[in-house]
Structures are given as C-alpha cells and as structure tokens.
Design a protein around this motif. Structure first.
Motif, mmCIF file in Angstrom:
data_model
loop_
_atom_site.group_PDB
_atom_site.id
_atom_site.type_symbol
_atom_site.label_atom_id
_atom_site.label_comp_id
_atom_site.label_asym_id
_atom_site.label_seq_id
_atom_site.Cartn_x
_atom_site.Cartn_y
_atom_site.Cartn_z
ATOM 1 N N ARG A 1 -12.940 1.213 -0.976
ATOM 2 C CA ARG A 1 -12.676 2.048 0.213
ATOM 3 C C ARG A 1 -11.186 2.159 0.482
ATOM 4 N NH1 ARG A 1 -17.162 -0.817 2.310
ATOM 5 N NH2 ARG A 1 -15.815 -2.193 3.547
ATOM 6 N N ARG A 2 -10.460 1.048 0.324
ATOM 7 C CA ARG A 2 -9.020 1.078 0.576
ATOM 8 C C ARG A 2 -8.298 1.971 -0.442
ATOM 9 N NH1 ARG A 2 -8.799 0.366 5.451
ATOM 10 N NH2 ARG A 2 -6.559 0.540 5.122
ATOM 11 N N ILE A 3 -8.762 1.990 -1.682
ATOM 12 C CA ILE A 3 -8.141 2.861 -2.695
ATOM 13 C C ILE A 3 -8.388 4.323 -2.334
ATOM 14 C CG2 ILE A 3 -8.145 3.538 -5.126
ATOM 15 C CD1 ILE A 3 -8.909 0.676 -5.847
ATOM 16 N N MET A 4 -9.604 4.645 -1.879
ATOM 17 C CA MET A 4 -9.900 6.022 -1.472
ATOM 18 C C MET A 4 -9.001 6.455 -0.316
ATOM 19 S SD MET A 4 -14.038 6.589 -1.798
ATOM 20 C CE MET A 4 -14.561 5.101 -0.930
ATOM 21 N N GLU B 1 -4.382 9.374 1.955
ATOM 22 C CA GLU B 1 -3.287 9.233 2.919
ATOM 23 C C GLU B 1 -1.913 9.313 2.270
ATOM 24 O OE1 GLU B 1 -1.482 5.806 5.941
ATOM 25 O OE2 GLU B 1 -3.596 5.768 5.372
ATOM 26 N N ASP B 2 -1.755 8.693 1.109
ATOM 27 C CA ASP B 2 -0.416 8.536 0.528
ATOM 28 C C ASP B 2 -0.148 9.419 -0.688
ATOM 29 O OD1 ASP B 2 0.583 6.389 2.262
ATOM 30 O OD2 ASP B 2 -1.030 5.220 1.388
ATOM 31 N N LEU C 1 -7.828 11.474 -5.326
ATOM 32 C CA LEU C 1 -9.007 11.177 -4.506
ATOM 33 C C LEU C 1 -10.274 11.269 -5.341
ATOM 34 C CD1 LEU C 1 -10.128 10.446 -1.768
ATOM 35 C CD2 LEU C 1 -10.159 12.867 -1.166
ATOM 36 N N THR C 2 -10.314 12.213 -6.265
ATOM 37 C CA THR C 2 -11.474 12.327 -7.157
ATOM 38 C C THR C 2 -11.642 11.060 -7.989
ATOM 39 O OG1 THR C 2 -11.168 14.730 -7.300
ATOM 40 C CG2 THR C 2 -12.499 13.699 -9.015
ATOM 41 N N VAL C 3 -10.551 10.568 -8.531
ATOM 42 C CA VAL C 3 -10.595 9.330 -9.319
ATOM 43 C C VAL C 3 -11.036 8.159 -8.452
ATOM 44 C CG1 VAL C 3 -9.186 7.658 -10.599
ATOM 45 C CG2 VAL C 3 -8.861 10.114 -10.980
ATOM 46 N N ALA C 4 -10.489 8.077 -7.228
ATOM 47 C CA ALA C 4 -10.823 6.968 -6.334
ATOM 48 C C ALA C 4 -12.296 6.994 -5.933
ATOM 49 C CB ALA C 4 -9.928 7.023 -5.088
#
Length: 440
Positions: free
Chosen positions: A296-299, A304-305, A314-317
């Motif tokens: 969740r934090r990676i997404m 965000e960053d 975001l797709t990868v995350a």
C-alpha cells in the motif's frame, strides 16, 4: 537478610549470565551513553547529587537502561524498589505505594520505583501510579524499548524527564568484551580466555550496539570450547560466528522502529535512491512487517511522488500489490522489490497531490455552483431550466478540443494542476501548449 537469603542471592549471582554479572555498579564503570551521563550532563549531576526526579530511559535492548537504574540503586539514599511490568499486578503496585507512604511519613525517606518494560503497563496501571508520582510519594524510573510518546501515559510523560539511550559504538563493545575476558571475579578471567582480534571485531560489529548480545555470545563460546594445548580457551572468528549466527533486526511493528523504517523507505523512493529503498524493504521483510502494508505504501508513493511524470509507476505498484496477495512470502519479496526500485528510479512529480490538496482547500473556502452549460440535461424538464444550454461537445472540434469554461464562475481564474518538465509530464505540457494554440 538471613543466612539462607544471602546464600541464595550469592548463588544466583554466580549462576547469572555474564551480561548480568558484568553490570556496572558505579557511573564511572558505565560504558557509552556519554551524551546523557557525561560529567557535565544533567543525569550525571542528578545521580551524583542524589536529586533525581522521575525519568524514563528509552532505547534499544542492551544499551544500559537497567544498568543505569542499578547504578542509581547503588548510589541513592532513597529506598529502591523494582517491578517488571510483564509480571507485576495491582497488588504489587499497592504494596510498593504503601511502603513508600510509610517511609516518607515516618522517616522522610524517598522511594524510587524502577519499572522495567514500562510500556507493558496498561493505561489503568499507569493511571494508578500517576497521583503518587505527582505528589512525590514515588520517584519513577521507567525503562522501555518502545517510543514512550506512543506507549506511555501523557500525564506521566509530562512529569518525567526522558533520556534516549543510543546503541553502543563498536569501541564500547570491544571494551566490554576485553573487560569480561580479564575480570576474574565477575567475568571470565578464571577460564584463561584468549579472544582473537578478528573475533572481537566480529562480535563488536554483529551485535549491533547490543552489549548483552555480545557478552552472551562470548560466554557461550567460552563455555562450549575446550582449552587448547597451552591450557587457554581460544575464541576464534569461527567460534564467534557460531555463537551469534544472526543479527536480530531491531524493529517493532507497532512502535517507533515501524514508523521510522517505513518513513525512511518512502523518503528513499521519493529521493530516487533505489539502494536505500530496497535496503529498508529488506529490513521490514526480515522483521516480519505486513507485506500488504508495504504494498500500500508503494502504491501511495507511486501516485504522490511520481504521478504523471511516469504514469506506469502506479500500474507497476498496483500489479505488485495484486501479486503480493496471490503469492505470499517469500516470493512476494520479488514484486515488492521490483515495484520499490521502479518507483525509486522513476522521474518525480508531486503535482497530483498538490492539485487535489489545493482544490480541496478551495472547495472548503469558496461556495460554488456548477456552470449552467455543464449541468445535467438528460432528465425530463432540464431543458426548460436551461441546463446544458450552450455546452460545446469537444469531439465536434479539431483535435477534440474546444476552449470553454469548466470551473465555476466563483473560481474561474484558479489553476490547480501545473505539470512539471519531468518525464511524461513534459509531453503533457507540450500537449496543452498545442491545444491552446489550436484555438487561437
């Protein structure tokens, strides 16, 4: 103390672990922590003058929290009582308080209560101590491995001075190991031990600043190694590595290390350092952190960053998060690492979070109405109200774009999204430049 009690205590001292036997009894014997017990520091002066107020020692295991409490016990004129929060109950606390009241009332003698692992006390237990700390019946010394700001009653904190203990330096651990090898009364001097320099260096390094871990490993090595032909016990690098095979990851999933490590992980991805990102990821995985929490934090970081500087982040995350749910550990570490590295290496833009935050503030501050030409015109009677009148359908125009007002009149001059020149956002900027030019 009768003869039986004396013999029992003596036997326990002789059989106790090396780390316990080598515990200092005076301030001058304490190794490390000079930032709080240096001779010009508040704690040193307070102990020497026997003028302690309530304090809380906070730090990792093996850094000297209990040691400092024992030193205080040796030097203070006050009565010293000790409780362990994992085993003490209400009755134990009541007995300590009663004794403290009696001593203060009859002899004007203060009582110091040392509570080891004070974070284990529940709110009710901590609340019980509060009035007696507040009125001076007890001087509280608490020891905790957890951040007291998360785990200790705020009222107790406000009446205590917090001292944070740091992991010992390698040279501090070396000194303690040498002291233990030479000390014939409390240490291992009677065994005639030779500690090889590389073994000493290894123990000092792998213990991670934990004196207890280093001393316990040394003792295990001595007790499990036969003397050589010269009659001495030789502790080699091989022996030392067998006695302390793996460094314990200092991490608690509900405490300070949890928040510090996930913070460092996110900031490393944001700061485009894939090496640091994968290091903190490995630390969390080794400590048993929830892999779904990490995903969740990676997404969040990807959105965000990185944002539209690389929309694929975001797709990868998200794909990694889905893979984590299907795979579980240990395989889940691979897509997590892939996603963390991708996000760390991607071009960065925080325009998405800035845009939504600024728009949210605007919504809260300004009362607005949707422009008439954008209002829903599909229901019966909408046309009579003028809803949708004047709306221009974008696909009817060149490049599927037409200049018209979309924001409410009250904020028509506001902008919220400012694409950067990083990554894909550079193409977004160019696309808008072309669109604007096509309508001129």
């Amino acid at each position: 103390m009768d003869l039986f009690d004396y013999m029992r205590e003596t036997a326990m001292e002789n059989e106790s672990p090396l780390a316990s036997r080598m515990r200092p009894t005076t301030l001058d014997e304490v190794v490390g922590q000079q930032h709080i017990i240096g001779k010009d520091k508040l704690l040193y002066r307070a102990i020497q003058a026997d003028k302690l107020s309530s304090i809380i020692f906070y730090g990792p295991p093996g850094t000297g929290k209990t040691t400092l409490a024992k030193v205080i016990a040796q030097t203070t004129s006050a009565e010293f009582c000790q409780l362990n929060a994992t085993t003490a109950g209400k009755k134990d606390m009541e007995e300590v308080v009663k004794g403290a009241k009696d001593r203060l009332g009859m002899y004007r003698k203060k009582t110091i209560l040392f509570v080891d692992e004070i974070h284990r006390f529940n709110k009710g237990q901590q609340d019980y101590l509060l009035p007696f700390v507040e009125d001076g019946t007890l001087i509280l010394i608490g020891a905790t491995t957890e951040n007291p700001y998360f785990e200790v009653n705020g009222a107790l904190l406000s009446r205590s001075v917090i001292f944070e203990l740091k992991p010992l330096e390698k040279e501090d651990i070396r000194l303690l190991l040498r002291r233990a090898v030479k000390d014939e009364k409390k240490g291992l001097g009677a065994y005639k031990v030779t500690l090889d320099e590389d073994a000493e260096d290894f123990l000092a390094d792998i213990s991670g600043g934990d004196a207890r871990a280093a001393l316990n490993a040394l003792e295990l090595g001595v007790l499990s190694t036969k003397p050589g032909a010269d009659g001495r016990i030789h502790i080699t690098l091989e022996t030392a590595s067998e006695c302390i095979q793996k460094r314990a990851v200092r991490y608690d999933k509900t405490g300070d290390q949890h928040y510090d490590t996930i913070s460092a992980f996110i900031k490393s991805m944001r700061g485009s350092d894939p090496d640091a990102a994968v290091f903190y990821l490995a630390k969390m995985l080794c400590a048993g952190e929830d892999i779904k929490f990490i995903a969740r934090r990676i997404m969040i970081c990807a959105a965000e960053d990185v944002g539209n500087a690389d929309p694929n982040a975001l797709t990868v995350a998200v794909s990694a998060a889905q893979a984590v749910e299907r795979l579980g550990m240990p395989e889940a570490r691979i897509p997590l690492a892939q996603a963390a590295i991708y996000v760390a290496c991607a071009p960065k833009s925080n325009t998405a979070i800035r845009a939504i935050d600024e728009a949210s503030r605007c919504v809260e501050e300004v009362k607005t109405t949707v422009p008439v030409h954008l209002q829903d015109a599909h229901y019966k009677g909408a046309a009579k109200l003028g809803h949708g009148s004047g709306y221009q359908y974008a696909h009817d125009y060149p490049m599927h774009y037409v200049e018209q007002q979309y924001l409410p009149d009250e904020v028509a001059d506001r902008s919220f999204y400012y694409p950067t020149e990083n990554g894909y956002e550079q193409k977004i900027r160019e696309h808008f430049r072309v669109l604007k030019g096509s309508n001129q």
